[in-house]
Design a protein around this motif. Structure first.
Motif, PDB file in Angstrom:
ATOM      1  N   ALA A   1       0.571  -1.071   0.104  1.00 39.19           N
ATOM      2  CA  ALA A   1       0.024  -0.150   0.112  1.00 39.19           C
ATOM      3  C   ALA A   1       0.940   1.231  -0.031  1.00 39.19           C
ATOM      4  O   ALA A   1       0.443   2.403  -0.594  1.00 39.19           O
ATOM      5  CB  ALA A   1      -0.910   0.137   1.183  1.00 39.19           C
ATOM      6  N   HIS A   2       1.914   1.307   0.737  1.00 38.00           N
ATOM      7  CA  HIS A   2       2.872   2.392   0.733  1.00 38.00           C
ATOM      8  C   HIS A   2       3.405   2.588  -0.524  1.00 38.00           C
ATOM      9  O   HIS A   2       3.465   3.619  -1.003  1.00 38.00           O
ATOM     10  CB  HIS A   2       3.944   2.034   1.640  1.00 38.00           C
ATOM     11  N   VAL A   3       4.167   1.342  -1.269  1.00 42.00           N
ATOM     12  CA  VAL A   3       4.615   1.587  -2.467  1.00 42.00           C
ATOM     13  C   VAL A   3       3.541   2.456  -3.437  1.00 42.00           C
ATOM     14  O   VAL A   3       3.944   3.265  -4.333  1.00 42.00           O
ATOM     15  CB  VAL A   3       5.013   0.264  -3.082  1.00 42.00           C
ATOM     16  N   VAL A   4       2.448   1.720  -3.479  1.00 48.17           N
ATOM     17  CA  VAL A   4       1.499   2.218  -4.639  1.00 48.17           C
ATOM     18  C   VAL A   4       1.032   3.677  -4.307  1.00 48.17           C
ATOM     19  O   VAL A   4       1.007   4.482  -5.226  1.00 48.17           O
ATOM     20  CB  VAL A   4       0.236   1.204  -4.647  1.00 48.17           C
ATOM     21  N   ALA A   5       0.830   4.023  -2.975  1.00 44.38           N
ATOM     22  CA  ALA A   5       0.618   5.444  -2.770  1.00 44.38           C
ATOM     23  C   ALA A   5       1.674   6.267  -2.983  1.00 44.38           C
ATOM     24  O   ALA A   5       1.244   7.389  -3.764  1.00 44.38           O
ATOM     25  CB  ALA A   5       0.129   5.458  -1.305  1.00 44.38           C
ATOM     26  N   ASP A   6       2.822   5.908  -2.835  1.00 48.20           N
ATOM     27  CA  ASP A   6       3.976   6.672  -2.866  1.00 48.20           C
ATOM     28  C   ASP A   6       4.261   7.014  -4.581  1.00 48.20           C
ATOM     29  O   ASP A   6       4.502   7.962  -4.831  1.00 48.20           O
ATOM     30  CB  ASP A   6       5.264   6.316  -2.097  1.00 48.20           C
ATOM     31  N   SER A   7       4.170   5.849  -5.387  1.00 48.64           N
ATOM     32  CA  SER A   7       4.649   6.091  -6.571  1.00 48.64           C
ATOM     33  C   SER A   7       3.413   6.346  -7.679  1.00 48.64           C
ATOM     34  O   SER A   7       3.573   7.013  -8.789  1.00 48.64           O
ATOM     35  CB  SER A   7       5.178   4.793  -7.046  1.00 48.64           C
ATOM     36  N   ALA A   8       2.279   6.174  -6.961  1.00 41.98           N
ATOM     37  CA  ALA A   8       1.203   6.736  -7.818  1.00 41.98           C
ATOM     38  C   ALA A   8       1.038   6.089  -9.035  1.00 41.98           C
ATOM     39  O   ALA A   8       0.781   7.135  -9.965  1.00 41.98           O
ATOM     40  CB  ALA A   8       0.679   8.333  -7.672  1.00 41.98           C
ATOM     41  N   PRO A   9       1.106   4.986  -9.794  1.00 41.92           N
ATOM     42  CA  PRO A   9       1.038   4.672 -11.024  1.00 41.92           C
ATOM     43  C   PRO A   9      -0.308   4.699 -11.689  1.00 41.92           C
ATOM     44  O   PRO A   9      -1.370   4.423 -10.725  1.00 41.92           O
ATOM     45  CB  PRO A   9       1.455   2.763 -10.955  1.00 41.92           C
ATOM     46  N   GLU A  10      -0.410   4.980 -12.682  1.00 41.51           N
ATOM     47  CA  GLU A  10      -1.569   4.937 -13.647  1.00 41.51           C
ATOM     48  C   GLU A  10      -2.090   3.576 -13.792  1.00 41.51           C
ATOM     49  O   GLU A  10      -3.492   3.550 -14.108  1.00 41.51           O
ATOM     50  CB  GLU A  10      -1.255   5.925 -14.973  1.00 41.51           C
ATOM     51  N   LEU A  11      -1.192   2.695 -14.251  1.00 43.93           N
ATOM     52  CA  LEU A  11      -1.808   1.440 -14.307  1.00 43.93           C
ATOM     53  C   LEU A  11      -1.027   0.302 -13.970  1.00 43.93           C
ATOM     54  O   LEU A  11       0.119   0.608 -13.616  1.00 43.93           O
ATOM     55  CB  LEU A  11      -2.174   1.237 -15.902  1.00 43.93           C
ATOM     56  N   VAL A  12      -1.283  -0.705 -13.777  1.00 45.38           N
ATOM     57  CA  VAL A  12      -0.352  -2.039 -13.467  1.00 45.38           C
ATOM     58  C   VAL A  12      -0.334  -3.171 -14.862  1.00 45.38           C
ATOM     59  O   VAL A  12      -1.459  -3.487 -15.631  1.00 45.38           O
ATOM     60  CB  VAL A  12      -1.042  -2.715 -12.308  1.00 45.38           C
ATOM     61  N   VAL A  13       0.688  -3.412 -15.066  1.00 42.96           N
ATOM     62  CA  VAL A  13       0.873  -4.414 -16.063  1.00 42.96           C
ATOM     63  C   VAL A  13       1.222  -6.103 -15.343  1.00 42.96           C
ATOM     64  O   VAL A  13       2.085  -5.898 -14.629  1.00 42.96           O
ATOM     65  CB  VAL A  13       1.995  -4.168 -16.893  1.00 42.96           C
ATOM     66  N   THR A  14       0.626  -6.860 -15.686  1.00 45.42           N
ATOM     67  CA  THR A  14       1.040  -8.317 -15.165  1.00 45.42           C
ATOM     68  C   THR A  14       0.727  -9.355 -16.292  1.00 45.42           C
ATOM     69  O   THR A  14       0.003  -9.236 -17.222  1.00 45.42           O
ATOM     70  CB  THR A  14      -0.003  -8.414 -14.124  1.00 45.42           C
ATOM     71  N   GLU A  15       1.104 -10.546 -15.729  1.00 44.16           N
ATOM     72  CA  GLU A  15       0.852 -11.684 -16.619  1.00 44.16           C
ATOM     73  C   GLU A  15      -0.762 -12.002 -16.444  1.00 44.16           C
ATOM     74  O   GLU A  15      -1.390 -11.680 -15.558  1.00 44.16           O
ATOM     75  CB  GLU A  15       1.454 -12.956 -16.113  1.00 44.16           C
ATOM     76  N   PRO A  16      -1.427 -12.561 -17.430  1.00 44.78           N
ATOM     77  CA  PRO A  16      -2.812 -12.916 -17.419  1.00 44.78           C
ATOM     78  C   PRO A  16      -3.077 -13.870 -16.334  1.00 44.78           C
ATOM     79  O   PRO A  16      -2.296 -14.700 -15.792  1.00 44.78           O
ATOM     80  CB  PRO A  16      -3.218 -13.614 -19.002  1.00 44.78           C
ATOM     81  N   GLY A  17      -4.455 -13.695 -15.669  1.00 44.90           N
ATOM     82  CA  GLY A  17      -4.804 -14.702 -14.627  1.00 44.90           C
ATOM     83  C   GLY A  17      -4.325 -14.446 -13.107  1.00 44.90           C
ATOM     84  O   GLY A  17      -4.696 -15.220 -12.466  1.00 44.90           O
ATOM     85  N   VAL A  18      -3.489 -13.505 -13.082  1.00 43.22           N
ATOM     86  CA  VAL A  18      -2.959 -13.055 -11.718  1.00 43.22           C
ATOM     87  C   VAL A  18      -3.980 -12.508 -11.220  1.00 43.22           C
ATOM     88  O   VAL A  18      -4.484 -11.404 -11.487  1.00 43.22           O
ATOM     89  CB  VAL A  18      -1.736 -12.155 -11.878  1.00 43.22           C
TER      90      VAL A  18
END
Length: 494
Positions: free
Chosen positions: A83-100
């Protein structure tokens, strides 16, 4: 400006990435990453759910092509840290392998799945790699050297993790300096099983081969069979951490195939923590090959290394890389001029390999530098020929006992040479008489017959000096370690 990945621009048909049975040539990677780059272009910042998969590698390359800063996210992060990393970096989107299935901190973001891109057996052409993308795309123009490439979060040992902003010039400076130090070429095939959310596994282990135009075979997870198989079938280099090399050293006496595979490797590299001298010796004795060590940090990428054409001296991290300024500084801030193999000082570095800032932390950024030199917090000595020997962290490994400044690392190496010791860590604890007393944390080789405290103290005193002997010995079943195999000394307390 020259391209970050020349072999992608040249659309080389040599293999670039292999994860299990999924392989991409440089030409196929150019199409796949270009397609994804078109999908994410214009984003202010993205996160990548950094599993040890082909999709993660493609996603990071795509972000670099598009000039979009990427935050590699550790899939094993706890809820609070994530939660800290996401709040601090504020990415607009997340890229991942499918099914995750993503945790709540990331699930609220727009998501792009990296789908299967090549049907290797059918000889198919690369398809669109992102949901919503229309097809392969041409490579993007190069971006400014100072533009941010990656934001990699530190381990957070002294507070919430800090995001080190790594510009493109830091990547190229480090990877090109390692080309010089390691004689790294397009003919090299690297095998490793390191995580892809850290500098070692991602920047050195994935982007390094791609910049050289060579290839990397990622094992997914470390195992002796995989190392043997890949080094016996064309791989020339192995990257690992001390835990991996320790397991290799343990397996070698009963595994002639492993010994033969390692003996044929051009380069065996260990990093992220010091490789114990006794493991160095066991591997060299069984294979005729010596492991070389390098020294780096999230904020600095690589600072020093034993050179491929230099002396692979156990217990050292070699000499400063090309373009890296390195000095040792005493407690008064004065530069230590003596290369005497004895005087301990803090390592400070400067050069193009450094980060630009801690994201959203101007106070921490300012505190990390003095007169343009980055204060690493690592303590070291220098041999007369300039080789650097790290003795520990300033905060946890510099022990002030009886008027002496003692590095924990040298005591740990001597303890590990004792046949009754499997693992060892050394810390300091308050002592009314000495200031600090030396404490040894020992995982015995035989639980039923651990070496005594007196035996270990005498062993250290005989090899080093009496004032460096442990005053207290505590026995454990295992030492606490993080994902990269580093011992978490702050978890050790009486």
């Amino acid at each position: 400006m020259s391209p970050l990945f020349p072999a992608l621009v040249a659309r080389a048909e040599r293999p670039a990435l292999r994860f299990g049975d999924r392989t991409l040539t440089h030409a196929e990677l150019a199409d796949a990453a270009g397609s994804l780059a078109a999908r994410i272009a214009g984003a202010r910042r993205i996160a990548v759910w950094a599993t040890p998969t082909l999709g993660t590698a493609v996603a990071v390359v795509a972000a670099l092509l598009a000039g979009v800063p990427v935050v590699p996210v550790n899939p094993r992060s706890g809820e609070r840290e994530l939660a800290h990393v996401v709040a601090d970096s504020a990415p607009e989107l997340v890229v991942t392998e499918p099914g995750v299935v993503l945790p709540p901190a990331l699930a609220a973001l727009d998501r792009v799945d990296v789908v299967d891109i090549v049907d290797v057996e059918a000889g198919g052409a690369p398809a669109a790699v992102a949901s919503g993308a229309s097809g392969p795309s041409v490579l993007f123009p190069e971006h400014a050297p100072e533009s941010p490439a990656l934001i990699v979060y530190t381990s957070g040992t002294t507070g919430p993790p800090k995001g080190a902003v790594l510009p493109r010039r830091a990547l190229t400076a480090t990877l090109d300096a390692l080309e010089d130090a390691w004689r790294w070429t397009a003919d090299d095939v690297l095998v490793h099983a390191l995580p892809l959310f850290h500098v070692h596994g991602l920047i050195l282990g994935i982007l390094g081969p791609l910049r050289r135009g060579g290839s990397v075979r990622h094992l997914g997870r470390f195992d002796i069979e995989g190392v043997t198989r890949e080094l016996s079938s064309g791989a020339t280099m192995l990257f690992g951490v001390p835990t991996m090399y320790h397991r290799i050293a343990e397996a070698l006496p009963g595994d002639p195939a492993l010994a033969e595979a390692l003996s044929g490797a051009r380069l065996l590299v260990s990093g992220s923590a010091a490789l114990p001298v006794h493991d160095h010796r066991r591997i060299a004795a069984a294979t005729g090959r010596r492991v070389i060590e390098r020294y780096g940090m999230t904020e600095t990428l690589m600072n020093t290394s034993v050179r491929a054409d230099g002396e692979p001296r156990a217990g050292t991290v070699g000499v400063p890389l090309r373009g890296v300024g390195l000095r040792l500084v005493d407690e008064s801030g004065d530069t230590i001029e003596a290369y005497d193999g004895e005087t301990v000082g803090e390592i400070q570095v400067r050069g193009a390999n450094l980060f630009t800032e801690y994201l959203n932390r101007p106070d921490a950024t300012e505190a990390a530098f003095t007169d343009g030199w980055f204060r690493t917090g690592d303590m070291a000595i220098r041999d007369p020929d300039g080789y650097v020997r790290i003795v520990g962290r300033k905060a946890t490994d510099l022990i002030k006992s009886g008027g002496y400044k003692i590095g924990a690392g040298e005591i740990e190496n001597v303890l590990l040479e004792h046949p009754g010791v499997r693992e060892a860590a050394v810390t300091g604890e308050p002592d009314a008489d000495l200031g600090e007393r030396i404490v040894a944390w020992i995982v015995p080789a035989r639980v039923e017959a651990p070496p005594s405290a007196e035996e270990l103290a005498d062993h250290v005193a005989a090899q080093l000096a009496a004032h460096k002997r442990p005053r207290t010995v505590r026995y454990l079943d295992a030492l606490p370690r993080n994902d990269m195999g580093k011992i978490m000394k702050r978890a050790l307390h009486g």
